[in-house]
Design a protein around this motif. Structure first.
Motif, PDB file in Angstrom:
ATOM      1  N   LYS A   3       0.815  -1.203   0.000  1.00 41.83           N
ATOM      2  CA  LYS A   3       0.000   0.000   0.000  1.00 41.83           C
ATOM      3  C   LYS A   3       0.855   1.262   0.000  1.00 41.83           C
ATOM      4  N   SER A   4       2.152   1.110   0.249  1.00 43.88           N
ATOM      5  CA  SER A   4       3.043   2.262   0.277  1.00 43.88           C
ATOM      6  C   SER A   4       3.120   2.875  -1.117  1.00 43.88           C
ATOM      7  N   LEU A   5       3.036   4.207  -1.154  1.00 49.98           N
ATOM      8  CA  LEU A   5       3.033   4.892  -2.449  1.00 49.98           C
ATOM      9  C   LEU A   5       4.365   4.746  -3.167  1.00 49.98           C
ATOM     10  N   TRP A   6       5.479   4.753  -2.406  1.00 50.90           N
ATOM     11  CA  TRP A   6       6.777   4.656  -3.075  1.00 50.90           C
ATOM     12  C   TRP A   6       6.972   3.268  -3.674  1.00 50.90           C
ATOM     13  N   ILE A   7       6.386   2.221  -3.035  1.00 49.49           N
ATOM     14  CA  ILE A   7       6.454   0.872  -3.618  1.00 49.49           C
ATOM     15  C   ILE A   7       5.684   0.845  -4.935  1.00 49.49           C
ATOM     16  N   THR A 185       8.095  10.434  -3.591  1.00 49.04           N
ATOM     17  CA  THR A 185       7.149  10.239  -2.485  1.00 49.04           C
ATOM     18  C   THR A 185       7.590  10.912  -1.194  1.00 49.04           C
ATOM     19  N   TYR A 186       8.852  11.370  -1.123  1.00 41.92           N
ATOM     20  CA  TYR A 186       9.322  12.017   0.106  1.00 41.92           C
ATOM     21  C   TYR A 186       8.485  13.252   0.469  1.00 41.92           C
ATOM     22  N   PRO A 187       8.225  14.172  -0.504  1.00 40.44           N
ATOM     23  CA  PRO A 187       7.376  15.327  -0.139  1.00 40.44           C
ATOM     24  C   PRO A 187       5.967  14.910   0.270  1.00 40.44           C
ATOM     25  N   ILE A 188       5.438  13.870  -0.376  1.00 39.77           N
ATOM     26  CA  ILE A 188       4.079  13.418  -0.030  1.00 39.77           C
ATOM     27  C   ILE A 188       4.070  12.846   1.383  1.00 39.77           C
ATOM     28  N   LYS A 189       5.122  12.087   1.717  1.00 42.38           N
ATOM     29  CA  LYS A 189       5.223  11.556   3.079  1.00 42.38           C
ATOM     30  C   LYS A 189       5.324  12.704   4.086  1.00 42.38           C
ATOM     31  N   GLY A 190       6.115  13.734   3.710  1.00 42.20           N
ATOM     32  CA  GLY A 190       6.210  14.897   4.585  1.00 42.20           C
ATOM     33  C   GLY A 190       4.866  15.579   4.783  1.00 42.20           C
ATOM     34  N   LEU A 191       4.098  15.693   3.683  1.00 41.10           N
ATOM     35  CA  LEU A 191       2.763  16.290   3.780  1.00 41.10           C
ATOM     36  C   LEU A 191       1.857  15.447   4.670  1.00 41.10           C
ATOM     37  N   VAL A 207       6.086  21.530   6.325  1.00 37.41           N
ATOM     38  CA  VAL A 207       6.676  20.597   5.362  1.00 37.41           C
ATOM     39  C   VAL A 207       8.028  21.146   4.941  1.00 37.41           C
ATOM     40  N   PRO A 208       9.096  20.369   5.079  1.00 38.32           N
ATOM     41  CA  PRO A 208      10.415  20.869   4.677  1.00 38.32           C
ATOM     42  C   PRO A 208      10.556  20.937   3.166  1.00 38.32           C
ATOM     43  N   GLY A 209      11.539  21.672   2.723  1.00 39.32           N
ATOM     44  CA  GLY A 209      11.851  21.726   1.289  1.00 39.32           C
ATOM     45  C   GLY A 209      10.896  22.626   0.542  1.00 39.32           C
ATOM     46  N   GLY A 210      10.831  22.410  -0.731  1.00 43.66           N
ATOM     47  CA  GLY A 210      10.011  23.226  -1.632  1.00 43.66           C
ATOM     48  C   GLY A 210      10.476  23.015  -3.056  1.00 43.66           C
ATOM     49  N   GLY A 211      10.202  23.924  -3.937  1.00 39.87           N
ATOM     50  CA  GLY A 211      10.604  23.787  -5.322  1.00 39.87           C
ATOM     51  C   GLY A 211       9.601  24.460  -6.227  1.00 39.87           C
ATOM     52  N   GLU A 212       9.889  24.392  -7.520  1.00 40.03           N
ATOM     53  CA  GLU A 212       9.026  25.034  -8.501  1.00 40.03           C
ATOM     54  C   GLU A 212       8.049  24.066  -9.150  1.00 40.03           C
ATOM     55  N   ASP A 213       8.167  22.753  -8.842  1.00 44.96           N
ATOM     56  CA  ASP A 213       7.250  21.795  -9.453  1.00 44.96           C
ATOM     57  C   ASP A 213       5.945  21.755  -8.666  1.00 44.96           C
ATOM     58  N   GLU A 214       5.041  20.840  -9.094  1.00 45.58           N
ATOM     59  CA  GLU A 214       3.718  20.774  -8.482  1.00 45.58           C
ATOM     60  C   GLU A 214       3.801  20.408  -6.994  1.00 45.58           C
ATOM     61  N   ARG A 217       5.007  23.440  -5.045  1.00 43.58           N
ATOM     62  CA  ARG A 217       3.936  24.435  -4.842  1.00 43.58           C
ATOM     63  C   ARG A 217       2.897  23.917  -3.852  1.00 43.58           C
ATOM     64  N   LEU A 218       2.639  22.604  -3.894  1.00 46.64           N
ATOM     65  CA  LEU A 218       1.705  22.025  -2.924  1.00 46.64           C
ATOM     66  C   LEU A 218       2.245  22.155  -1.513  1.00 46.64           C
ATOM     67  N   SER A 219       3.536  21.903  -1.336  1.00 47.60           N
ATOM     68  CA  SER A 219       4.153  22.046  -0.014  1.00 47.60           C
ATOM     69  C   SER A 219       4.067  23.495   0.461  1.00 47.60           C
ATOM     70  N   GLY A 220       4.337  24.443  -0.455  1.00 50.36           N
ATOM     71  CA  GLY A 220       4.234  25.849  -0.086  1.00 50.36           C
ATOM     72  C   GLY A 220       2.820  26.235   0.317  1.00 50.36           C
TER      73      GLY A 220
END
Length: 454
Positions: A3-7, A185-191, A207-214, A217-220
């Protein structure tokens, strides 16, 4: 585990890699198939050359002359064929092995060296070809194509190279799949962890990190939402404290006086009843403030819009408030651009302006002046309330429109929130500019208005 998303990402990337690598095998088989088809055509052409040469030799000598037939047989070997020749009655004439053995040792050695480049174990059987001359059968030749050893080596080596490449590239693909699956999946796990923490009451989680991708922006957006929730939670706690404090004072006063009356220590005369009435009025004011906020939040569904001239409307408010300002030693000035028509709910707009004027009255010192100005701002109407009072601290200014936020003592911190809600219900907005100790400017912008032609 599955069920893990990264798997799931990992298996998806592995599947894509496997499909890409297996397509190489499919492409190889298709290329070899096409190449075999080309070779089959070449073999048929060469077989036709051999039969034509044999028929030409027979036509020239009207028999099967031994030297010429040996030459034809050796030529067939050079073209890659093992050959057997029979006459019209089926009698054996010559084959490739017999022709090679007849040759001189030196020539035979060279022919054998050349023929060794072809596999003697080539697949397939001898194919018979009937020889004709003038419509009459003159014999039969049987041919078996000897495949080139180079072709067999090429097929074996290409298959081996492709297999090794698939193992190497497959390993790299699996390694990259693990890396990218975890990275995705790391940002999703953080979320997920942050959302769970906030759900458990930890409003400081981000949520740590960030970036210009989707995902960045979701983390921001999530962090902004969490910050807003943290502020709202802080304001909610302040609300609880403020309401408890505001209610405790009049309730304690009422209870104390009632207990004194019950014990006979305080007479139930007009003065003491008037005092009780005043404290009950304070309680009512608090409750009405909460009701006003609730109504302001729902006002967009119940606005009673009308189109009216703004200047007389503001003049009426100014005249109603002027005595109150004069009692406090303050001046109240009004300035309005002529011919302004506005489409708004008069009662709600009056509530906004009165609220802001009341705040300006409280914030201003004796001898100061409060100005109420109105004019056009493009297609909008601009209404300004300017005071010369104590102003607002820089750290408080971003939060003054938040519910229950109080930059100074007194009140519940609902007035500006109600004004903001009512302005937005009209499709407008309200802004504030202030310098601590020098005064404030509150500006209301109401869209959808127009200037009356004069």
């Amino acid at each position: 585990m599955l069920k893990s998303l990264w798997i799931k990402f990992f298996f998806l990337l592995v599947a894509v890699s496997a499909i890409a690598l297996s397509s190489a095998f499919l492409l190889r088989e298709l290329m070899i198939k096409d190449f075999r088809g080309y070779l089959e055509g070449e073999i048929e052409d060469r077989a036709e050359w051999i039969t034509a040469s044999l028929e030409s030799t027979y036509e020239k000598y009207s028999a099967w002359p031994n030297p010429e037939i040996i030459e034809n047989t050796i030529w067939a070997l050079m073209l890659g064929f093992d050959m057997k020749l029979y006459d019209a009655g089926g009698g054996f004439i010559i084959d490739t092995e017999s022709a090679v053995n007849i040759l001189s040792p030196l020539v035979r050695k060279r022919i054998v060296a050349i023929s060794d480049l072809r596999s003697k174990k080539s697949e397939g059987n001898f194919q018979p070809y009937t020889l004709f001359l003038g419509g009459k059968e003159i014999g039969r030749v049987e041919l078996k194509f000897l495949r080139s050893r180079k072709e067999l080596v090429f097929k074996r080596r290409s298959g081996k190279l492709l297999f090794l490449s698939m193992i190497a590239l497959g390993g790299v693909a699996m390694l990259l799949s693990i890396i990218f699956a975890k990275k995705l999946t790391y940002p999703i796990k953080g979320l997920t962890d942050a959302a769970a923490a906030i759900g458990e009451g930890d409003m400081r989680k981000r949520v740590p990190g960030g970036g210009e991708d989707e995902l960045g922006r979701l983390s921001g957006a999530f962090n902004k939402m969490a910050h807003s929730l943290e502020i709202q939670e802080s304001l909610r706690r302040k609300l609880t404290s403020n309401i408890a404090h505001e209610l405790r004072t009049p309730l304690s006063a009422v209870r104390g006086e009632l207990e004194g009356m019950m014990d006979g220590l305080i007479p139930a005369d007009k003065d003491h009843l008037q005092s009780l009435y005043a404290e009950i009025g304070r309680l009512r004011k608090i409750i009405e403030g909460l009701e006003d906020l609730s109504q302001a939040e729902a006002s967009s569904l119940s606005l009673n819009r009308q189109t009216f001239d703004l200047c007389p409307f503001l003049a009426n408010i100014t005249e109603r408030f002027r005595p109150m300002f004069q009692e406090s030693g303050l001046g109240l000035e009004r300035g309005c651009e002529d011919g302004l028509l506005i489409n708004a709910d008069p009662d709600r707009l009056s509530q906004i302006i009165i609220n802001l004027l009341g705040n300006a009255l409280k914030a201003s010192d004796k001898g100061g002046t409060v100005r109420l100005l109105a004019g056009s701002a493009g297609a909008d109407i601009r209404i300004e309330i300017i005071d010369e009072g104590c102003g607002i601290k820089k750290e408080d200014l971003p939060f003054i429109f938040e519910r229950f936020y109080k930059a100074s003592s007194g009140g519940l911190g609902l007035g500006l929130t109600i004004a903001k809600e009512l302005a937005e219900a009209h499709g407008g907005r309200i802004t504030a500019e202030s310098e601590h100790g020098k005064g404030s400017v509150f500006t209301i912008f109401l869209p959808g208005s127009r200037i009356q032609n004069s």
